[in-house]
Scaffold this motif. Structure first.
Motif, PDB file in Angstrom:
ATOM      1  N   GLN A   1       1.383   3.879   9.135  1.00 34.96           N
ATOM      2  CA  GLN A   1       0.325   2.886   8.935  1.00 34.96           C
ATOM      3  C   GLN A   1       0.898   1.477   9.068  1.00 34.96           C
ATOM      4  O   GLN A   1       0.582   0.562   8.311  1.00 34.96           O
ATOM      5  CB  GLN A   1      -0.340   3.068   7.576  1.00 34.96           C
ATOM      6  CG  GLN A   1       0.562   2.909   6.359  1.00 34.96           C
ATOM      7  CD  GLN A   1      -0.271   2.870   5.088  1.00 34.96           C
ATOM      8  OE1 GLN A   1      -0.807   3.896   4.664  1.00 34.96           O
ATOM      9  NE2 GLN A   1      -0.417   1.692   4.500  1.00 34.96           N
TER      10      GLN A   1
ATOM     11  N   LEU B   1       2.132   0.689 -10.867  1.00 33.20           N
ATOM     12  CA  LEU B   1       1.966   0.109  -9.540  1.00 33.20           C
ATOM     13  C   LEU B   1       2.532  -1.307  -9.505  1.00 33.20           C
ATOM     14  O   LEU B   1       2.686  -1.964 -10.538  1.00 33.20           O
ATOM     15  CB  LEU B   1       0.490   0.089  -9.148  1.00 33.20           C
ATOM     16  CG  LEU B   1      -0.250   1.427  -9.193  1.00 33.20           C
ATOM     17  CD1 LEU B   1      -1.662   1.249  -8.647  1.00 33.20           C
ATOM     18  CD2 LEU B   1       0.501   2.494  -8.408  1.00 33.20           C
TER      19      LEU B   1
ATOM     20  N   THR C   1       0.822  -1.209   0.000  1.00 38.21           N
ATOM     21  CA  THR C   1       0.000   0.000   0.000  1.00 38.21           C
ATOM     22  C   THR C   1       0.854   1.257   0.000  1.00 38.21           C
ATOM     23  O   THR C   1       0.614   2.200  -0.774  1.00 38.21           O
ATOM     24  CB  THR C   1      -0.937   0.006   1.219  1.00 38.21           C
ATOM     25  OG1 THR C   1      -1.803  -1.132   1.164  1.00 38.21           O
ATOM     26  CG2 THR C   1      -1.769   1.278   1.257  1.00 38.21           C
ATOM     27  N   VAL C   2       1.861   1.277   0.860  1.00 39.65           N
ATOM     28  CA  VAL C   2       2.741   2.452   0.944  1.00 39.65           C
ATOM     29  C   VAL C   2       3.487   2.658  -0.372  1.00 39.65           C
ATOM     30  O   VAL C   2       3.550   3.776  -0.908  1.00 39.65           O
ATOM     31  CB  VAL C   2       3.738   2.299   2.112  1.00 39.65           C
ATOM     32  CG1 VAL C   2       4.760   3.435   2.087  1.00 39.65           C
ATOM     33  CG2 VAL C   2       3.001   2.285   3.443  1.00 39.65           C
TER      34      VAL C   2
ATOM     35  N   ASN D   1       2.719   1.656  -3.395  1.00 33.95           N
ATOM     36  CA  ASN D   1       1.839   2.045  -4.506  1.00 33.95           C
ATOM     37  C   ASN D   1       1.302   3.458  -4.367  1.00 33.95           C
ATOM     38  O   ASN D   1       1.051   4.131  -5.380  1.00 33.95           O
ATOM     39  CB  ASN D   1       0.692   1.043  -4.638  1.00 33.95           C
ATOM     40  CG  ASN D   1       1.131  -0.224  -5.351  1.00 33.95           C
ATOM     41  OD1 ASN D   1       2.109  -0.212  -6.105  1.00 33.95           O
ATOM     42  ND2 ASN D   1       0.428  -1.319  -5.134  1.00 33.95           N
ATOM     43  N   HIS D   2       1.115   3.939  -3.148  1.00 33.96           N
ATOM     44  CA  HIS D   2       0.739   5.346  -2.976  1.00 33.96           C
ATOM     45  C   HIS D   2       1.835   6.252  -3.529  1.00 33.96           C
ATOM     46  O   HIS D   2       1.561   7.243  -4.220  1.00 33.96           O
ATOM     47  CB  HIS D   2       0.502   5.659  -1.497  1.00 33.96           C
ATOM     48  CG  HIS D   2      -0.833   5.213  -1.005  1.00 33.96           C
ATOM     49  ND1 HIS D   2      -1.152   5.134   0.335  1.00 33.96           N
ATOM     50  CD2 HIS D   2      -1.948   4.820  -1.667  1.00 33.96           C
ATOM     51  CE1 HIS D   2      -2.394   4.712   0.464  1.00 33.96           C
ATOM     52  NE2 HIS D   2      -2.897   4.516  -0.731  1.00 33.96           N
TER      53      HIS D   2
ATOM     54  N   ARG E   1       6.316   6.980   5.798  1.00 37.93           N
ATOM     55  CA  ARG E   1       4.915   6.657   5.496  1.00 37.93           C
ATOM     56  C   ARG E   1       4.520   5.315   6.125  1.00 37.93           C
ATOM     57  O   ARG E   1       3.418   5.172   6.649  1.00 37.93           O
ATOM     58  CB  ARG E   1       4.705   6.597   3.985  1.00 37.93           C
ATOM     59  CG  ARG E   1       4.747   7.957   3.290  1.00 37.93           C
ATOM     60  CD  ARG E   1       4.426   7.781   1.823  1.00 37.93           C
ATOM     61  NE  ARG E   1       4.395   9.052   1.103  1.00 37.93           N
ATOM     62  CZ  ARG E   1       3.507   9.352   0.165  1.00 37.93           C
ATOM     63  NH1 ARG E   1       2.559   8.488  -0.166  1.00 37.93           N
ATOM     64  NH2 ARG E   1       3.544  10.509  -0.458  1.00 37.93           N
TER      65      ARG E   1
ATOM     66  N   SER F   1       1.876   5.930  -7.394  1.00 40.37           N
ATOM     67  CA  SER F   1       0.718   6.583  -7.993  1.00 40.37           C
ATOM     68  C   SER F   1       0.892   8.095  -8.032  1.00 40.37           C
ATOM     69  O   SER F   1       0.571   8.738  -9.045  1.00 40.37           O
ATOM     70  CB  SER F   1      -0.545   6.205  -7.212  1.00 40.37           C
ATOM     71  OG  SER F   1      -1.679   6.878  -7.722  1.00 40.37           O
ATOM     72  N   GLU F   2       1.402   8.654  -6.956  1.00 47.45           N
ATOM     73  CA  GLU F   2       1.598  10.098  -6.884  1.00 47.45           C
ATOM     74  C   GLU F   2       2.605  10.595  -7.924  1.00 47.45           C
ATOM     75  O   GLU F   2       2.579  11.754  -8.319  1.00 47.45           O
ATOM     76  CB  GLU F   2       2.069  10.490  -5.485  1.00 47.45           C
ATOM     77  CG  GLU F   2       0.977  10.352  -4.425  1.00 47.45           C
ATOM     78  CD  GLU F   2       1.516  10.524  -3.027  1.00 47.45           C
ATOM     79  OE1 GLU F   2       2.730  10.810  -2.884  1.00 47.45           O
ATOM     80  OE2 GLU F   2       0.736  10.371  -2.070  1.00 47.45           O
TER      81      GLU F   2
END
Length: 218
Positions: A77, A35, A22-23, A25-26, A73, A29-30
Motif C-alpha cells: 500500500q 497505536l 497506517t501500516v 498501526n495495523h 505490508r 492493533s493486531e
C-alpha cells in the motif's frame, strides 16, 4: 546558473507519513498494543522504516522480523494516502516550464521508490532517480549526488539539493552543491535547521518557486 534541481523523497517531495502510520498501526492493533499518532510517526519517517517500527514496538526481541513484516505490508500500500506536499505540483511545473531538469536522490530502497513514483505519475517526469541500490555509499556521502548529476549531465555547482534532514544538507555540501532545508518536512522539535549549514531554508514548498527563479536568473 541553476540548471537542475534534486529532491529528497520522503518529507521533501512526497508526504508518505500517512501510509507509514497506517501500516504501523495495523500491526500494533493486531497485537493489542497502543497505536501511534501521525505526528509521532511523521517525525521519524526520514530516519527510515526501522525507526518507525521501533517507535511502536520499542526494543522487542523480534524487531528484525517486525521490520520485515512492516516493509512487506508497506510495499502493498505504498501510495494509498501519499501525496505531493502542498504547493509541490506548482514547483515541479515551474521547474519544467523554465526548461530545468529535476530528479530524486533518496535513501529509500528501489523496490519501494519505483512503484511509488509510478503511482504518483512522476516516473516519466523526473530525469534521474538515485536509490541506495545504485551506489556503494548512501547519503550523507556525496556519491548519490554525484551519480545523479552525471545522469542528468549537470555539474553540482549548477544544481541544488532540497531536503528535510541534516544528512540531506550534509550530502549536498559534501558534493559542493548549494542546499535547501525544508521546514515543512519531517522535522522534529529537536531539529535546529539554522545549524545544518544549508544555503537556504524554506517554510513551504511554494517558497521554492521564487528561489528557483532567482537562482536560474543569476
Amino acid at each position: 546558473m541553476l540548471q537542475a534541481v534534486l529532491f529528497d523523497l520522503d518529507g521533501t517531495l512526497l508526504d508518505t507519513a500517512v501510509d507509514f502510520t497506517t501500516v504501523l498501526n495495523h500491526m500494533l492493533s493486531e497485537r493489542g498494543q497502543a497505536l501511534q499518532d501521525y505526528a509521532a510517526v511523521r517525525q521519524r519517517v526520514s530516519d527510515g522504516a526501522r525507526t518507525v517500527v521501533q517507535l511502536g514496538f520499542h526494543q522487542q526481541d523480534d524487531l528484525a522480523g517486525l521490520l520485515d513484516e512492516f516493509l512487506d505490508r508497506y510495499l502493498k500500500q505504498v501510495s494509498v494516502s501519499t501525496t505531493l506536499f502542498p504547493g509541490m505540483t506548482d514547483v515541479l511545473n515551474h521547474i519544467e516550464e523554465r526548461g530545468l531538469r529535476w530528479g530524486i536522490v533518496t535513501n529509500k530502497p528501489l523496490r519501494f521508490t519505483t512503484p511509488l513514483l509510478a503511482a504518483m505519475q512522476l516516473t516519466e517526469r523526473c530525469s534521474t532517480v538515485i536509490c541506495p541500490d545504485h551506489v556503494t555509499h548512501k547519503k550523507p556521502h556525496p556519491e548519490p549526488i554525484y551519480l545523479a548529476c552525471k545522469e542528468i549531465d549537470c555539474l553540482p555547482v549548477n544544481t541544488i539539493y532540497i531536503g528535510d534532514h541534516q544528512r540531506d544538507i550534509d550530502a549536498g555540501r559534501n558534493a559542493n552543491m548549494r542546499t535547501v532545508a525544508c521546514r515543512y518536512g519531517y522535522i522534529s522539535a529537536a531539529d535546529n535547521l539554522d545549524s545544518w549549514g544549508a544555503n537556504y531554508i524554506v517554510d513551504t514548498a511554494t517558497d521554492l518557486i521564487p528561489l528557483i527563479t532567482q537562482l536560474h536568473q543569476s
